[in-house]
Structures are given as C-alpha cells and as structure tokens.
Enzyme design. Structure first.
Site, PDB file in Angstrom:
ATOM      1  CG  ASP B 480      -2.075  -0.912   1.119  1.00 53.07           C
ATOM      2  OD1 ASP B 480      -2.635  -1.029   0.020  1.00 53.07           O
ATOM      3  OD2 ASP B 480      -2.436  -1.518   2.143  1.00 53.07           O
ATOM      4  N   PRO B 481       1.785   1.399   0.925  1.00 49.77           N
ATOM      5  CG  PRO B 481       3.230   1.243   2.778  1.00 49.77           C
ATOM      6  CD  PRO B 481       2.225   0.469   1.987  1.00 49.77           C
TER       7      PRO B 481
END
Lengths: 802, 802
Positions: B480-481
């Site tokens: 995700d990041p």
C-alpha cells in the site's frame, strides 16, 4: 497545606493583578491561559496543559497517550493521569523521597503551594523538603515555544542533594512514525513523527508541518529518558520505575510513545539556589531548534523575551479603567476582561475560519482596544460576502483555510451582525471613511461601498422571510444547534426576525447620527420593515407572558408555556427589547417570567426547562446534555444580550445585578470551579433539574460575551458612549453603586471621571475640568489631552422593575 | 508470585488447548481475542480491553478518557493507566486492604495468577487473601454483549468479609451528551450518550446508533458509582478515593465521564463461594437491555450462551490436523491458526469494505474450513468488478458501506488475486460450477460468466503495462504505502509484473487441470504474455544478485545494491520463483542474498535496510518507522509468500525453517511479547539497524498471512493437495522432520495419514488402507469414508540450498 487564604488577588507595581490559588485540590480544574498569534496554552493548576499551535490549522506538539480526535475546543475538558502536562519530579537524594511538582502526578501534599496567574506568565511558588521552588512559564511574542523556568533554593542550614526531573508529555504523535532521543549537540530531547496520511496529495500538503517536538535545557542533564512506557514501568506515573535508579537510563523511544525527561543531579548548599531554563515546542527540523535556542536561551535572551511578550499581552489595555470600590470587580473589568477581549480580537480564537458572527462581534470588542483592527476585520468580512448579499458562514483568514465543522451548516443570521456591531466602531472612532471604502465580493470583482455591502446584507435578510414577514431560520441562527426548526425551508426564528428589525433600526440610527448618505426611500423602507417585523412577531409569537422562540417547518409555535421543556427562551425576550417589538407591559411580563424561570445564582439561563430528549422539529440543541451549552446553560453570550437589552429599557438595577452574577470572582470560585481570569462561555444551567452541577464553569474562554460585556460597561454602566459630535454622558448607575470613578480613553483624549449619586441634584449635572456642561455631550475633547469629568446623578430608585 | 512456569499449554478434553501465562508483568502486552460477526474484543492479560462493534461501521462502547480518533486498528497498541479495561477491585473488609484484579490498576503482586486463553473464553485464575478468584469472559454467538463471570471462594478456615467492585470503563463517550446512572429496575448502570454530529442528514443516519452502554449484574449491588472522576478522586485509579468509605456513594455522571462500578459486600464462610454474572455492551435503548437480560442472565441461560458461542468458534475447525511430535507447533497449527483463519474469513476483519486483495486471500483460507463461504465471497467480489475488468479497491459488504482510508487510493494489483486464490478453492472442491456462474458488474447489469470475469481482470492487467511490458504501479500494489513510485503514471512494479505472470500461468494451469473451457488463442496469448513479462523483468530488473523492486516515474531502478536503504525487497524474489522468471542460478543467488540481508531470528524481513528518511520517488513506505510494517519489518504476509515460493522451487528445508520462525511459540514469547494464539501481522524488523526492538510482535491479528500459511501446511508440507482427479500426495518434508502424521479432510473424506522418511525407499511409496497406490493421486476417496494413508519417503538431504 499552609493556612493561606484559598484565593487572593495581588496588585503589582504595574497595576496588573496576579490571581493566586493556594491549593491544587480545591479547584482541580482551575486554569490560566497564555497565547500569541500562533499558539495558545491553557495551564491547569496541577500541571496539566492543553496547548495547540497553528500551521495554519490547529495542531498539537504535546499529545494524549492515545490517538486523539481532531476537534474544536470542547467545554468542561476532563483530565486524567496521562493527560498532557509539564511536571517536575524532585528527588531528595539524601532521603530518597520523591515528590512531583506542581502537584501531579504524585499528588503529594506540599508545605506551601501557590498557583499564580499573571498577565503574561503563569507561576507556581512551592515550598517542600526545605526547598523553595519557583516554576514559571511564559510564551514569546511570535514563536512556537513555551519558555519554562525552574528554580530551586535550599532554605535550610544543611547541604542538600537533589535530583530534578522535568517530565514533559509528548505523547502519541503518530501511527506512521514516532521516535525520540537525546541530541547532545542541541542538549535537547527531540521527538520526530510523521503526521499520518494516505493520499499522495497530502504528502505535499503535509511537507511543511512541524512534526517534531523538542525539549531543550540550558544545563546538560545528568541523564535523560525519552520512552514514556519504559520510564513509567510497573511503578506507574505516580511512582515511575525509572526514578528508582540513581540515574535515568538514557532510553530512546522507537515507534514507542515519546516523553521528554531529563535528570539534573544537584547538590545545594544552605541558601544556594539553582535555576534551569527549558524550551518546549514544535519545529519542522532541528535547524529551527538551533534558531530558537539562539534566540531564547540564556538570561538576557529570556529577559528580553519576557519583556516583549509582556508588551504584546499588554496591548490588551482597553479604553476604560474603573474604580467601584469593589477590588475584585474592578480587577476583572480593568485587567482580565480586556485581556480576554484582546485574545478574541487579536487572534480570533486561533481559528482559521471564525464563524462570521463571532468574527464580527469579537472585532467589535477590538474597537475598544485597537480600532484599526476592527476596521480591517470588517473590510475583510464584507469582502467575503456574496454579491447577492449573503454573508459567509465563516471568515477565512488564510488563503488555504477552509470552512470546517459548524461552518458547513447553513445559518441564517450572518447578515445582522455587521450593522449592529458597526455602531461601536463608529461610536469609538467616528471614522465614517470606512463607509465609503470600495470592496469586492467573494464571487464578484465588482467593487461596492461598505454602505452598499451593509444594505445588500440587510436586503438579503429582508428577502429571506416568509409570507408573515418572519425570518426563515434555515439550519440555525445565532443558536447553532437549533438546526431542525427550519431545515425543510419553512421554519422561522423569532430571534432572527427581531435581530433583523434591530439591525435595520440600528443602521437607520447610524445613518441619522453619522449623516450617512443613504437613499431616503431605502431609509423609509428599512424603518417600515423593522416596524412590520415587530408587528408580525407580536401577532404570531407573543404567547401569554413572553415571546415564543419560533415556528417550525410544520407550523408549530414553540418556546411557550404549552411546551413541557424549552418553555421559555431568553434571546427572543432580550431582542424584542432591542428591536422595539415589546411594549412596556410586555417588557415587565417578560422580566417577571425570566426572573421566575431562568435566573440562577450564576446568571440567566438561556432556556428552561432544559430538554432531556430529542425534539425532531427543533433539533440538535435538544440532544445536548441538559444544562450544558445551548441547552439551558447560563450561556453568557445570551445572558449579556439580555443585560444589554435591560440597559436599553432602563432596567439598570437588574442589568447590573445580572452583570455581577456573570463575572467570575473569588466569591463564586468554589461553585464555578474557576479563577476570575476569564468569562467562561457558560456556567452549567438546568438549575431546577440538576441543581448539583449547576453553576460549574465550562472553563472555556472562547465566548462572544466579552465584547458585549465591555460594551455594557463603557456605554451603559459608565454611560460614556461616543457619538458623531463627541462623547455622550449618560451613566446607568444602579442604586447599589453610590460612586464610580475611573478613566475613559476616547478618541485619544484621556477623560478621568467621577460619577456619584446624590440627593442634591434632580437632574444629571456635568462638570468638565470644573466647567458646567450643557446637554450631555462632550464635544470639545482633544486627542492627547487630559480631562476631569464630574457627573452628579440624582439618587437612583432601588427597584426599577415595575 | 508462584513458581509456576511462565507459560504452559494445556490440552483439554475436547482436544482444544488453553494457553496459560502465570505473570502479568513479563508479557505486559499479551492478549487474547474473542469475536463474533458483530463485535471483537482483544483482552490484555492485565485487564485492559480493546473492543469494537459494527453498526455497521466500527464503533465503541467502552472508550478512552479523552476524545479518540476514529481509525483503523493500529499495530503495537499502547496502554496507559486510564485505557479502557474491565477491572475488579477487591477489598478485604476485615483488614481494609485492597487489591485490583486481574492486575491493573493497583498492580499488587498476587499469590497466584494465571491468564488463560481458551478457544471461546478468556479466563483468569487468581489466588490472594486466601481467596480463589475466577474471572471469565466470553462473547455470544450473535449479540453485542460481553458475558463476565466473577467467582470468589474462601480457601481459609475463617469467615471473611469482602467487597467486590467491578470497574468497567465507559469513558469519554461524547461532547454532546454523556451521562450515567444506576437503573434499579434493570439492576444496571446505564450510560447514555449522543454521537456527536453537526449536519441534519447525520441526525437521521445516526438515529439507529447504539449510543447507550450498560453494565448489568445478576446480583443487586450494595452500592454503585457511575462518575469516573468522582470515583477516582484525589487517590487516583490505583487507590480510588471512593473505595475509602464503607459504601460507594451512588454517584451519577452528568455530562461527566461515565464509569460502571458496583459494590458487592459479601461475607464468605470457610469454603463458601459466591458467583456474580455481569453483562456489558452497547444498546440503542433500555428495552434492548431487557431483552439481553432475558436472554443471557441466569445460570442456564449463561450455559446455553457459552455452548452456542463455543459451537460458533468451533466452526473454525479446518481440514488438517497434524502430529509432528512438537506439541507447541501442533497446537498452533491444529487449533489457533484455523481459529485465526476463520476469524478472517467469517467476519472479514470486522470491516465493511475489506481491501479486495485481503478479501480474496482471507476467503482462500475459508476454502479449508467452509468452502461455501469462499464461493459466495468470490461471486460477490467479481460482482463489484467494473466491466472494463478493473477489480474494486475494496469489496463493500453492506449497502451503505463506503470505501474508506486506504481504499480511496488507487492500487494496481487487485486483478491478480482471484486467479491465484481460486486454485485453492478448486483444489479443495473441484467445484467447476462456480466458473459458469453468470454475474453482473458494478457498473453494468450485463451478466458474464465467472470465467469471463477472470479473463477481464487479466486483460485489464495486461493492458496496464508500459512499452517494456512491465506493470504500472499507480499509487501502490500489494504494498500500500509504495505510493509515489508511479503516481505520475510511469512507474512500474517488479512484483506486480511477476504477480501478473503468475496469475496468468495459474489460470492457464487451472484451465488445464480442470478442463476449463477457454479459447485456445486466449490461452496461448496468456502463456505467451507470462513469458514475455518474465523476460522483461529479467531484462530490466535483474541487478547482480536479485531483482529490483521497480522503476520509478522518472526511470530510476530501485531496490538494488546501488541504494543505501531499501537495497533488497523480498517480494520480487519470491514471486520471480512463482512466476518462473528466475532460473535456478538466480534462485540460489537470491536465496543467498536474502539469507545475508533479510533473515532474522523471527523470520524474513520485507526489505533492508529499512528507510530512515523520505524518498520522494518511492513514497509513504519510506516515512514509516524503520522496522515497522512495510518499512522492513518481518512482515509475515510477505514472509509467507517467500516460504510458499521456496516450496515451489523445492527448497523444503529452508521453507520449513522459516515457517517455524514465523510461528509464535512459548519459546519466543519473551522476545515477541505475545502468546501463541495468533500470527501477528509483523514482528519488528530493522534487525541490523535497531536490534533492541527487533522481534517484537505488532500484537495485531489482522493479517493476510494465515490462509497462505495454512496452504503451505496442507498443500506443501503435508503435500495433500487436491486436483481434478482427487488428492495428490507429494509431501515436502524437511530433513529435520522424520515423521509426520495427522488427518486430512478432503471433499468430506477423512484421510488419516502417516508420513515418514526412511532409508528403505528410493522413491515415495503410498499405501491407502494398506493397498499400494500407483502414481501419487488418490482418486477413489468417498465423502464420509475413513482412510488410512501411509507415505514412505526417501531420506531428505539436510541441505537443499545448493
């Protein structure tokens, strides 16, 4: 504890007072507050601190131990053991005994304790272990920094060995990244974090955030600790495990909750004293810490900063000083009230989008301190008006500010405030040049005069009325949470109708007084409209002994004796006196009803009985806790409207009585729980429903009350009100006040006045510098000149409620 | 404290285990968790509790003492003294001594302490003051209620007089309205609140909220207290002032922080015991309390509820039971892992919008427990696919659910999971009927077969590639990041390219195996595309000894030896083994590099070195704390991919070694800080950078790890994997494991197996019910029948890393 009086007020050399509290237990929520344009801190007597700074939205640098919700400031803030604070553990190395100062978290009874609120500092003076300890904090004029001084002196005849451990909460900064360690080159504990976000755009928006908190000392510590959990250990905050060892363990926080603790081991010979200076605040990076250190660390730097900050807060000096022979009353009026009013006017409650009504009223108060700021504020406010006349929900003070929270809800009242509050500005300054300023709109670059802006606002209000001529309330008026009376588009507000009439009349009065160039037809229309509104309110909303609060979307009149809860609301009564809707009989009826149902020892409640359940055609106000905020507290903003209205209809005794009830004082501190350094936004109401909690202060110093209260004191009580031709003298002294003297600064003239009641006169007599004045307007005052004004009034009747 | 071993595992009659911890100090963050479809509670050994329920979004009924931020569940949750908890103060009325149970807030050392985690209950067994105390909590199958039992027995020869005071945190519920009092008719403390809101629409949305928290007792209390601040007084939570008096003061909370405290004064003769039952939870109104009381209060009701809840949790039984002669390993695999997998699959982590990748993988695990739920979930997932083939960011499980938090960020990987995870469903069920289900789309009512949905997803992935044939990463893939590699539209992901190739191959393999009706040209295209991707990854991303992680928008290859931080990422290596991109030499190179740079005592780190500063062309991952979550922790989801990949390339010894490192156990509990009842989403990494914190558990039991881990155990370690014609037997036993027996439920047949390594065979030999099997597929298994499978394997080499 020592047998000092619980509270005292000491007046210092500069005429400013210090409020002193000698116990951390009796008023556990007592606070003082310090601010500058970039930050504010509310300091609790026990060492807890609420603080925030602007970047540009409110942000924290000292957090709770868990993820806190971002919200606007709430009343009746509650404290708990891990609440952010600034504490100093102190170990007597000879006995091993440990205390914490000023009181939390160990809560050891101290030999002497004094919590002292000064104009620009907050100080504790403590004695224990034969040590004299001074803890002092001030802010700076412009930087984001708390400046702390801790000084300790050995009062005994023997050498003492102590360790001082400042413990400054940093708390749960971020789930993305938080860590803290000691930076030797800075002599500071530095806690880094990354404000949590998930969207790429926010990365760029957040880049400038000051996500680092630092705690810097002037003295190299013996040891340090930056890890909250480890510091506390199994002992708990009241007896931290880390204090057991001789030295702290120099422990970092690595994705753990940071804290700033340092240890200073210090031998103290008899009479020896030692002073530590600490700086605490948010920065973007360590280079900023360096700059702040250069600027503020060291004795002379500190003295300079204290002086500059003191000068900043001292700009709160306002136009009136009184001497009523009541020290507590005088101190509050002369010192703490202007200070609070200045806070509101100068920093707009540290909001980037103050509600338009707050912004205009807060800046009305500034007209008594620094009228240039009022002028600028009013121009800014109308520059955000829509060209259709609608005033905005909030005034945006930064280019990247947004309307937040309650400012996303449509309120119908924002147009009434400017004409109403403008009169104070004109009375104080006679600056009619403001009226011809040409100003654009939020949605149009067309320039129109300030006059035109006002008339557009009034026209907009007049259009927003129903077939009866009553004002639609939309999703709220002055009363934010009265959001479901009119959300379907039909409901109307008594208060707003009356406020509109009052705004129209006030504007027409100003046009008369200041010879404002208004179209005569327009003028006539406005006067006519005001009358028509008053008539409509009388026709549809007078019920028995008072005015109802409104009519809902479905046609239900509410705020009458037919209701079980919310029978009577204060605002419609007050404003019917202002607008001229209430005749003398009605006024007396209302005053009686209010006395019976709304008056409490702490002042006038906003409504009664408080709602205890949801009323779906009234709204959110009915869901608030009974006696809290708008749901029937002694909501001081509403109370001061009533007091102001009472003055307009000649009820000077009652007005003064209620005004005194509103003021915090040492006499009521044990009931309100607060010290007399600010007017809170409310005292708990629901006096008949929940008497046990009634009277408690909200401890919230954000309130629209201050400017109106000051206006009452200047224009009404002292009756020293400006007009086009000069200073009109018409004191409204109550029977209880035989004499009142003081100083009034008016358009830069200094008028020292003495007002007295005497049987010797039947009509008011004025002497200016011993010359008799004909009429009651001082027309000859010159800026910079001193004058002596003597006012002799006939004896006032004890009871002017008929 | 007693000299019990710190940890034990007891196996109960039903074969389920209880994990026991005999100290509240050594593992202060140790927790167990209970859940049902509507709520979850994580219970800390010291009495702290995190709990939430769905209405339908996650909500609280036991709050912190300040306004908490609403957020997704965070790792490494931190506790503080006023953290929500369920405590029992206990006063010896004869001596006046007070303790608190299970441990907080007084933290008194107890004579005996045992914190016991069962399948469907959490229990403390305590001895102190000559009393034996049992505290037990379970949930119910379907209601929003915690069921507590407190029982106390006098072990001494003399009569004792005690007071028991349950203290259940209610906390700061709302700034609009919060209050609590005792309701005699319900025998409950009831705390009302109004969820804060400001917009009219929210009033209607909030109307159904369960804003009331109640604490109900089966025994009328001697006295009660509902006001947190007043209860605590100056004494603090560790020695509350309210406990000084003989009886509690029956104090309400009125716009004050509520708490639920009751006092039960109780004489206890020798051997006498007394039991109290308590219910605690959220309701909409008091009539709901009545219903819950009817349903759950009383001995038989409680027994019934316990049984029903136990049956619910026992549905977590999955298809494999093993006996490896390692009790701890077996217990975790047989009991706690399926329990955690069931939690994920049955309640989807109590989210209303699980990320699509989580939803599909979590439901892959359900195929081992209850494959019908997998079927339904996969149909629901593709029904939210766009007709252009894009899978959604999250799967909405309620009509009024919305995509929140990270689901508002565009990720490029959601298409790969279905073909990959579908294979487990087909292997377990051979249910090809799923593939011809006709299903509509999020943005179209057009019905297409499940096959077509998969192909649209694959086509979408193939189109989302650059000129090199590498997959665009957008604002994130599985990671995700990693949100700024490709936010400008150019950056590509090695992992996603490989995952696409793997998804294509997996789909083609499934088509072969299950004779799926796929267009031959399409099939050829997919096979060709997979090869082309593998070739492109090799051409552009192989750097020295391993694959880089991607290429940024500006063309920078990262995740190579040239980087100072983030040199090597685990996922590209693992998935190059799965996709076929890595040849044998490359595999060995990678394994060596991973061993040198990523392996730690707690498992494999996701990358190294962890980033310590922002890298603007990589993104948010670099801002997370080093060693935490995606920034180089032992992120178990990534670790299990690697283990699964190692099995695919025959590295069975290493795979098993890493698998064992990942499992929580009593041996590593003092390092991880957690008990072996769940796999945490990570252990702290940054092993070489921050060794002191390395290995700590996140204590977060939400993780995509479980289904893959279970898959590894079933399909790889035991090698009992379904195929079109039956159960294929191909164990991948490591050298260290001489024997492995157990039971495999496969398509309702019960296969008891014994696997052993022996020098006596050169090739694997299979006996089913003593008959020799030719080949390695058991084709004849019948649902409901029992089988005995013997597998004899040649001796495995100690080291299969070449």
């Amino acid at each position: 504890m020592s047998e000092l009086p619980l509270f005292t007020i000491d007046t210092e050399l500069d005429g400013l007072s210090r409020i002193k509290l000698s116990s951390p237990i009796k008023l556990p929520n007592a606070t003082g507050y310090l601010w500058n344009r970039a930050m504010v801190m509310q300091v609790n007597c026990r060492g807890y601190v609420n603080s925030q700074f602007m970047q540009p939205e409110p942000a924290k640098y000292s957090y709770a131990p868990n993820m806190e919700a971002k919200s606007f400031i709430q009343p009746e803030h509650s404290y708990f053991s891990h609440h952010p604070g600034r504490f100093f553990y102190l170990k007597d190395e000879d006995s091993g005994e440990i205390i914490s100062l000023p009181y939390e978290p160990k809560r050891v009874q101290l030999d002497k304790f004094s919590f002292e609120l000064g104009n620009s500092d907050i100080t504790w003076l403590i004695e224990h272990f034969g040590l004299q300890i001074t803890i002092k904090v001030n802010l700076t004029k412009e930087d984001l920094i708390e400046c702390w001084l801790f000084s300790v002196k050995n009062l005994t005849e023997t050498k003492k060995n102590i360790s001082v451990y400042p413990y400054f909460s940093i708390g749960y900064m971020s789930w993305m990244n938080q860590s803290a360690t000691f930076d030797k080159s800075l002599n500071a504990i530095v806690a880094h974090s990354v404000t949590p976000y998930q969207k790429v755009a926010d990365y760029f928006a957040n880049k400038q955030l000051k996500d680092t908190t630092f705690f810097l000392s002037d003295t190299p510590p013996t040891a340090w600790h930056a890890n909250q959990k480890d510091f506390e250990g199994e002992g708990g905050l009241h007896q931290p495990s880390a204090l057991v060892a001789e030295n702290l363990g120099n422990v970092e926080a690595r994705y753990e909750t940071p804290v700033a603790v340092m240890q200073f081991q210090q031998p103290l010979l008899p009479n020896e004293h030692k002073t530590y200076q600490f700086l605490f605040g948010p920065v973007k990076d360590t280079s900023e810490i360096d700059e702040l250190r250069e600027k503020y660390l060291g004795h002379s730097q500190r003295q300079k900063a204290i002086k500059t900050y003191h000068e900043y807060i001292s700009q709160s000096e306002a136009c009136l000083t009184i001497n009523s022979n009541n020290d507590s009353f005088d101190d509050f009026v002369n010192h703490w009230l202007p200070r609070q009013m200045y806070y509101h006017g100068d920093v707009n409650r540290l909001s980037t989008d103050p509600q338009t009504r707050n912004y205009i009223q807060d800046n009305m108060g500034m007209a008594f301190i620094n009228s240039k700021q009022t002028r600028e504020a009013y121009i800014l406010a109308v520059s955000q008006q829509a060209i259709n006349g609608a005033m905005p929900e909030g005034v945006l003070l930064h280019s990247d500010a947004k309307l937040k929270y309650i400012n996303q809800v449509p309120h119908a009242d924002h147009g009434v405030w400017l004409p109403i509050c403008l009169s104070v500005y004109l009375n104080e300054t006679a600056d009619v040049s403001l009226l011809s300023e040409m100003i654009t709109f939020a949605d149009s670059s067309q320039e129109q005069s300030f006059i035109c802006h006002i008339e557009l606002a009034l026209d907009y209000l007049l259009n927003a009325t129903d077939r009866r001529g009553l004002s639609f309330i939309e999703q709220g008026d002055w009363c934010d949470p009265m959001n479901m009376v009119g959300y379907k588009g039909q409901g109307v507000s008594t208060w707003l109708s009356l406020a509109t009439a009052y705004a129209l009349n006030t504007w027409c009065d100003l046009c008369n007084e200041y010879n404002i160039d208004i179209n005569q037809q327009k003028y006539n229309e406005y006067r006519f409209a005001a009358k028509a509104i008053n008539a409509a309110v009388n026709k549809y909303l007078w019920h028995g002994q008072w005015f109802a609060r409104g009519i809902t979307d479905d046609g239900r009149v509410f705020g009458t004796d037919k209701d079980l809860e919310g029978k009577i609301f204060l605002n419609p009564q007050s404003w019917s006196m202002l607008s001229g809707a209430a005749n003398e009989h009605q006024q007396l009826d209302m005053i009686e009803a209010i006395s019976e149902q709304l008056i409490t020892p702490q002042g006038v409640m906003m409504l009664a009985p408080s709602y205890t359940r949801m009323v779906e055609d009234i709204g959110r106000i009915t869901q608030k806790h009974p006696g809290v905020s708008e749901n029937g507290s002694v909501y001081n903003h509403a109370a001061i409207f009533y007091i102001y209205a009472l003055y307009q209809v000649g009820q000077n005794n009652l007005a003064f009585e209620l005004l005194c009830k509103m003021l915090p004082s040492l006499d009521n501190a044990e009931i309100t729980g607060q010290l007399p350094v600010y007017i809170p936004n409310y005292y708990r109401g629901a006096f008949y429903q929940f008497p046990e909690q009634a009277g408690r202060s909200s401890h919230l110093f954000n309130t629209g009350t201050t400017s109106w209260l000051y206006r009452c004191l200047v224009e009404e009580l002292c009756g020293l009100k400006g007009c086009a031709s000069g200073l009109r003298v018409a004191p409204k002294i109550p029977a209880s006040l035989q004499k009142l003297s003081g100083q009034r600064i008016f358009r830069e003239a200094i008028v020292n006045f003495d007002i007295e009641q005497t049987k010797e006169v039947l009509n008011m007599e004025l002497l200016l510098d011993k010359h008799i004045i004909t009429g009651n307007v001082l027309t000859c005052l010159q800026a910079g000149q001193h004058y002596q004004l003597q006012v002799r009034l006939p004896k006032v009747s004890e009871d002017n409620v008929q």
